[in-house]
Design a protein around this motif. Structure first.
Motif, PDB file in Angstrom:
ATOM      1  N   THR A  71      42.198  -9.145  52.539  1.00  0.00           N
ATOM      2  CA  THR A  71      42.734 -10.106  51.574  1.00  0.00           C
ATOM      3  C   THR A  71      43.412 -11.260  52.297  1.00  0.00           C
ATOM      4  O   THR A  71      43.271 -12.434  51.915  1.00  0.00           O
ATOM      5  CB  THR A  71      43.723  -9.420  50.620  1.00  0.00           C
ATOM      6  OG1 THR A  71      43.050  -8.367  49.920  1.00  0.00           O
ATOM      7  CG2 THR A  71      44.294 -10.404  49.621  1.00  0.00           C
ATOM      8  N   LEU A  72      44.151 -10.947  53.349  1.00  0.00           N
ATOM      9  CA  LEU A  72      44.787 -11.990  54.152  1.00  0.00           C
ATOM     10  C   LEU A  72      43.741 -12.930  54.733  1.00  0.00           C
ATOM     11  O   LEU A  72      43.872 -14.164  54.654  1.00  0.00           O
ATOM     12  CB  LEU A  72      45.607 -11.346  55.271  1.00  0.00           C
ATOM     13  CG  LEU A  72      46.171 -12.275  56.355  1.00  0.00           C
ATOM     14  CD1 LEU A  72      47.068 -13.332  55.746  1.00  0.00           C
ATOM     15  CD2 LEU A  72      46.919 -11.470  57.408  1.00  0.00           C
TER      16      LEU A  72
ATOM     17  N   VAL B 164      51.743 -12.588  52.813  1.00  0.00           N
ATOM     18  CA  VAL B 164      50.864 -11.468  52.494  1.00  0.00           C
ATOM     19  C   VAL B 164      51.443 -10.215  53.125  1.00  0.00           C
ATOM     20  O   VAL B 164      51.665 -10.162  54.334  1.00  0.00           O
ATOM     21  CB  VAL B 164      49.433 -11.708  52.999  1.00  0.00           C
ATOM     22  CG1 VAL B 164      48.557 -10.487  52.710  1.00  0.00           C
ATOM     23  CG2 VAL B 164      48.836 -12.948  52.346  1.00  0.00           C
TER      24      VAL B 164
ATOM     25  N   ARG C 125      54.195 -13.548  57.589  1.00  0.00           N
ATOM     26  CA  ARG C 125      54.265 -12.088  57.496  1.00  0.00           C
ATOM     27  C   ARG C 125      55.618 -11.670  58.037  1.00  0.00           C
ATOM     28  O   ARG C 125      55.849 -11.674  59.233  1.00  0.00           O
ATOM     29  CB  ARG C 125      53.132 -11.463  58.303  1.00  0.00           C
ATOM     30  CG  ARG C 125      53.366 -10.045  58.767  1.00  0.00           C
ATOM     31  CD  ARG C 125      52.875  -9.041  57.763  1.00  0.00           C
ATOM     32  NE  ARG C 125      52.834  -7.719  58.366  1.00  0.00           N
ATOM     33  CZ  ARG C 125      53.509  -6.668  57.914  1.00  0.00           C
ATOM     34  NH1 ARG C 125      54.294  -6.784  56.866  1.00  0.00           N
ATOM     35  NH2 ARG C 125      53.406  -5.487  58.495  1.00  0.00           N
TER      36      ARG C 125
ATOM     37  N   VAL D  43      42.582 -13.100  44.639  1.00  0.00           N
ATOM     38  CA  VAL D  43      42.809 -11.729  45.108  1.00  0.00           C
ATOM     39  C   VAL D  43      41.995 -10.739  44.285  1.00  0.00           C
ATOM     40  O   VAL D  43      41.375  -9.810  44.823  1.00  0.00           O
ATOM     41  CB  VAL D  43      44.314 -11.374  45.050  1.00  0.00           C
ATOM     42  CG1 VAL D  43      44.532  -9.884  45.282  1.00  0.00           C
ATOM     43  CG2 VAL D  43      45.082 -12.196  46.077  1.00  0.00           C
TER      44      VAL D  43
ATOM     45  N   VAL E 134      51.748 -12.016  48.081  1.00  0.00           N
ATOM     46  CA  VAL E 134      50.669 -11.113  47.688  1.00  0.00           C
ATOM     47  C   VAL E 134      50.904  -9.760  48.334  1.00  0.00           C
ATOM     48  O   VAL E 134      51.087  -9.674  49.554  1.00  0.00           O
ATOM     49  CB  VAL E 134      49.287 -11.660  48.124  1.00  0.00           C
ATOM     50  CG1 VAL E 134      48.188 -10.634  47.815  1.00  0.00           C
ATOM     51  CG2 VAL E 134      48.987 -12.986  47.445  1.00  0.00           C
TER      52      VAL E 134
ATOM     53  N   THR F   4      44.278  -4.926  52.437  1.00  0.00           N
ATOM     54  CA  THR F   4      45.308  -5.957  52.584  1.00  0.00           C
ATOM     55  C   THR F   4      44.968  -6.914  53.723  1.00  0.00           C
ATOM     56  O   THR F   4      45.173  -8.131  53.607  1.00  0.00           O
ATOM     57  CB  THR F   4      46.702  -5.341  52.804  1.00  0.00           C
ATOM     58  OG1 THR F   4      46.669  -4.457  53.922  1.00  0.00           O
ATOM     59  CG2 THR F   4      47.149  -4.563  51.586  1.00  0.00           C
TER      60      THR F   4
END
Length: 334
Positions: free
Chosen positions: A185-186, A170, A198, A268, A218, A182
């Motif tokens: 979302t993670l 991500v 990451r 997502v 993503v 973001t």
């Protein structure tokens, strides 16, 4: 077709790439050579651009100049978009997209996860590319025929088909505006996947997807120079590349093995809609306005079977919109 007969990172090559694939590889080598020379010599300058998280070094600009000079020599009429140099117009249907060091913060801190990324778009679609990781010497290159080569054999995405078994990267945006989405979302993805990584370099992440070391990526608001080369490589390696609008006009990119990419993209998209609605309600309350519930709009294209299909990438300044491809433009598409 031309035969790749030089060496990249010490790995002998003897496979064939088209002219665009060959040039992408050789151009990326020029950038790699500048970087390795700078690492040997040391002492390069580091400065910031849009924020304290957005770094650039004089090695970035020198490597990009080496790449673009090489491309200008061999394809003088093509357009070029570089992260540092911006857009250079051309007269044909090919545009080169160059990230001289994708992962500059890693490079500046002495970490290994950074790469030179060079892609050629044909009629707005990333069609040929090369990614070279200078520290490890690993590389991949692909062309518009679907040929993909590397120093470690023929690249291919993994066989992972379930999101719960997927190792997912991500990308956490450096933008203050995109960072909350973001990061949330993670957090939303973590319970659904096997684990996440990451690295701080989209090109390195997509390199790993194309070679089977990661299952999905993503990113939200990812720049075209970060994603174009990896988009072409992942598709050539048998992966799925999706692009769709999410919160506040941002674009999400999900790339990976076909099954994992579809499932991750759906999650997502759903999360972004909820996040946006929540943020809008919070703003309305802060402004003292009545909270009006609204159905989150989505413009994801879908197939008759309810799946999602690849869309073309976002259009860059001066670019022409394109339709019906399997890879992207200014960035990618789905």
């Amino acid at each position: 077709m031309t035969t790749v007969d030089q060496e990249v990172g010490g790995a002998p090559m003897g496979m064939e790439l088209s002219e665009l694939g060959q040039l992408a590889l050789e151009a990326a080598q020029r950038g790699r050579d500048v970087i390795t020379a700078a690492q040997r010599e040391g002492g390069y300058a580091v400065r910031t651009k849009s924020s304290h998280r957005d770094l650039v070094t004089d090695v970035d600009t020198a490597a990009e100049r080496a790449v673009t000079d090489f491309l200008r020599q061999h394809r003088p009429h093509d357009a070029i978009l570089g992260e540092e140099g911006g857009q250079q117009e051309g007269s044909g249907n090919v545009r080169w997209i160059v990230d001289p060091i994708d992962g500059t913060a890693n490079f500046a801190h002495g970490r290994a996860d950074f790469a030179v990324a060079v892609a050629a778009e044909v009629d707005g679609v990333p069609a040929a590319s090369s990614i070279i990781r200078p520290v490890t010497g690993m590389w991949i290159a692909c062309d518009e025929t679907g040929t993909i080569v590397s120093g470690q054999g023929t690249p291919s995405v993994s066989a992972t088909d379930e999101l719960s078994a997927a190792l997912v990267s991500v990308s956490v945006s450096i933008s203050e505006e995109r960072r909350p989405l973001t990061l949330s979302t993670l957090i939303r993805l973590i319970p659904e996947v096997q684990d996440f990584r990451r690295t701080g370099s989209t090109s390195c992440d997509l390199f790993d997807i194309a070679t089977g070391a990661l299952d999905a990526y993503v990113g939200i608001g990812t720049k075209p120079w970060d994603i174009a080369a990896g988009w072409a490589a992942v598709q050539a390696a048998g992966g799925r590349c999706l692009e769709f609008p999410v919160a506040d006009g941002q674009t999400a990119y999900v790339l990976g093995t076909p099954g994992v990419a579809e499932r991750a993209a759906a999650l997502v998209e759903e999360h972004a809609a909820v996040f946006t609605a929540t943020q809008n309600h919070a703003r309305q309350r802060e402004a003292g306005r009545p909270v009006v519930a609204a159905k989150a709009a989505t413009s994801r294209s879908t197939t008759a079977a309810g799946g999602h299909r690849e869309a073309p990438p976002t259009i860059a300044p001066g670019a022409r919109p394109q339709t019906g491809f399997e890879a992207p433009r200014k960035g990618p598409r789905r």
